[in-house]
Design a protein around this motif. Structure first.
Motif, short mmCIF file in Angstrom:
data_model
loop_
_atom_site.label_atom_id
_atom_site.label_comp_id
_atom_site.label_asym_id
_atom_site.label_seq_id
_atom_site.Cartn_x
_atom_site.Cartn_y
_atom_site.Cartn_z
N ALA A 40 0.82 -1.22 0.00
CA ALA A 40 0.00 0.00 0.00
C ALA A 40 0.85 1.27 0.00
N ARG A 134 0.56 11.08 2.42
CA ARG A 134 1.16 9.91 1.73
C ARG A 134 2.64 9.76 2.11
N GLU B 30 -14.33 4.83 -1.93
CA GLU B 30 -13.26 4.06 -1.30
C GLU B 30 -12.92 4.65 0.09
N HIS B 53 -6.72 10.68 3.43
CA HIS B 53 -6.03 11.18 2.24
C HIS B 53 -5.24 10.06 1.56
N ASP B 54 -4.76 9.10 2.35
CA ASP B 54 -4.03 7.95 1.81
C ASP B 54 -4.85 6.71 2.17
N GLU B 56 -5.44 3.85 0.81
CA GLU B 56 -4.91 2.48 0.70
C GLU B 56 -4.13 2.11 1.97
N SER B 57 -3.34 3.04 2.49
CA SER B 57 -2.61 2.78 3.74
C SER B 57 -3.57 2.64 4.92
N LEU B 58 -4.54 3.52 4.99
CA LEU B 58 -5.49 3.49 6.11
C LEU B 58 -6.23 2.15 6.14
N VAL B 60 -5.32 -0.81 5.13
CA VAL B 60 -4.54 -1.96 5.62
C VAL B 60 -4.07 -1.77 7.06
N ARG B 61 -3.86 -0.50 7.48
CA ARG B 61 -3.29 -0.31 8.82
C ARG B 61 -4.29 -0.54 9.94
#
Lengths: 160, 195
Positions: A40, A134, B30, B53-54, B56-58, B60-61
């Motif tokens: 990710a 990011r 999303e 804002h991110d 994809e990271s949120l 999975v984390r």
């Protein structure tokens, strides 16, 4: 995914059938989610201002700042012509990435000294707030990954 | 004007972002999925909206965080909180330290350990087991990581199993991550009108 495809396990160089591998497998879900997190932050669909090769270079830089050349090499192989940015002595000036690299270095290794001014400088350089988030996620994930690997190596080193 | 908190406390401050959080009305599908926003649940913290804002990271984390801190087996919940605290003290993340000191005190039904940590930091004197856990966590959190074989040996001498040591490595490292979000992207503040 097999253990060899899990960065945390492969870079910690765990003995495949040892006690430490066995303990790690008791948290296989966490190891798997950690690998998903690497995907990710290194290879997101929505990469914003940071393309995948630049992300790989920054990840390698953070790994080097943490004195982990093995992990740095893992990322460097995906950094392409951005690989020079993984050198902690590189300021990024000729890539117009001076502010970005200075921020990455400080978040990675002088975390406690970060203040509002550091974020304001990125904003003043024209970086969008989404890209600031990011960038933080990338560096912050690396801080996690580096420390899990370092801990597992210590465990392996002390295993009977 | 909100007052920024600079001293460690168990009294959990408000977290005030340094960047503009995602606006719910403008969130993508999303983002809404990651935020778990439903018609009956529209209350989302500024912290989560900032991290959206991110997305994809949120995405999975969040489950990773919950697994490391709350999954059954291995190290006790209070000791994982001590692991989280060791890192948060090193990185001076006032917000994370407050949340996890408060949780530690509630799980232990005792504030003695977190009082000791906030008063003395690296010099805190704890029981042999807590001392080994705290010392490993804080040294791991240094940059570069500074825990060594003697710290691992102290954990084994204190009686920690491999599974417990792994959970400690994970909880301390996880806060290497969380501190670099909370301490970087926002300020811990006491809101005017609140205690």
């Amino acid at each position: 995914m097999t253990p060899t495809e899990m960065t945390i396990l492969s870079k910690a160089d765990l003995l495949p059938d040892g006690d430490v591998s066995e303990a790690a497998m008791s948290r296989a879900n966490i190891i798997g989610m950690s690998q998903a997190a690497e995907g990710a932050v290194l290879r997101p669909k929505d990469f914003g201002a940071f393309e995948h090769d630049l992300r790989a270079a920054l990840a390698a830089r953070v790994a080097r700042l943490a004195a982990d050349d093995t992990l740095a090499a893992h990322y460097l192989s995906s950094a392409g012509d951005k690989a020079i940015l993984a050198d902690p002595a590189e300021t990024g000036k000729s890539y117009q990435l001076e502010t970005v690299l200075a921020f990455v270095d400080k978040v990675a290794n002088q975390t406690r000294d970060i203040d509002a001014e550091d974020v304001a400088q990125l904003q003043a350089s024209g970086m969008a707030d989404a890209d600031i988030v990011r960038l933080c996620e990338l560096v912050a994930f690396l801080a996690y990954q580096v420390r899990v690997i370092a801990g597992l190596r210590l465990m392996q080193g002390s295993a009977a | 004007m909100n007052q920024i908190i600079h001293k460690f406390t168990r009294n959990v401050p408000h977290w005030q972002p340094r960047v503009e959080p995602v606006k719910l009305a403008e969130a993508t599908q999303e983002q809404l999925d990651a935020l778990q926003v439903t018609p009956s649940n529209t209350k989302v913290s500024e912290y989560v909206l900032t991290l959206a804002h991110d997305v994809e990271s949120l995405t999975v984390r969040t489950p990773l965080f919950n697994a490391i801190m709350y999954d059954p087996g291995g190290m006790s919940r209070a000791e994982r909180e001590l692991g989280a605290l060791g890192a948060s003290l090193v990185n001076r993340c006032i917000y994370c330290a407050a949340v996890h000191a408060d949780r530690h005190a509630k799980l232990k039904k005792d504030t003695a350990i977190t009082d000791q940590l906030f008063a003395y930091g690296d010099e805190a004197k704890l029981s042999p087991r807590d001392q080994a856990i705290f010392d490993f966590s804080r040294k791991s959190a240094e940059a570069p990581p500074a825990a060594g074989p003697e710290d691992m040996e102290a954990l084994r001498k204190a009686g920690l199993s491999n599974e417990e040591i792994l959970d400690l490595i994970l909880s301390s490292a996880l806060f290497g991550w969380a501190n670099r979000l909370m301490h970087v992207l926002g300020d811990p503040v006491r809101q005017k009108g609140n205690s």
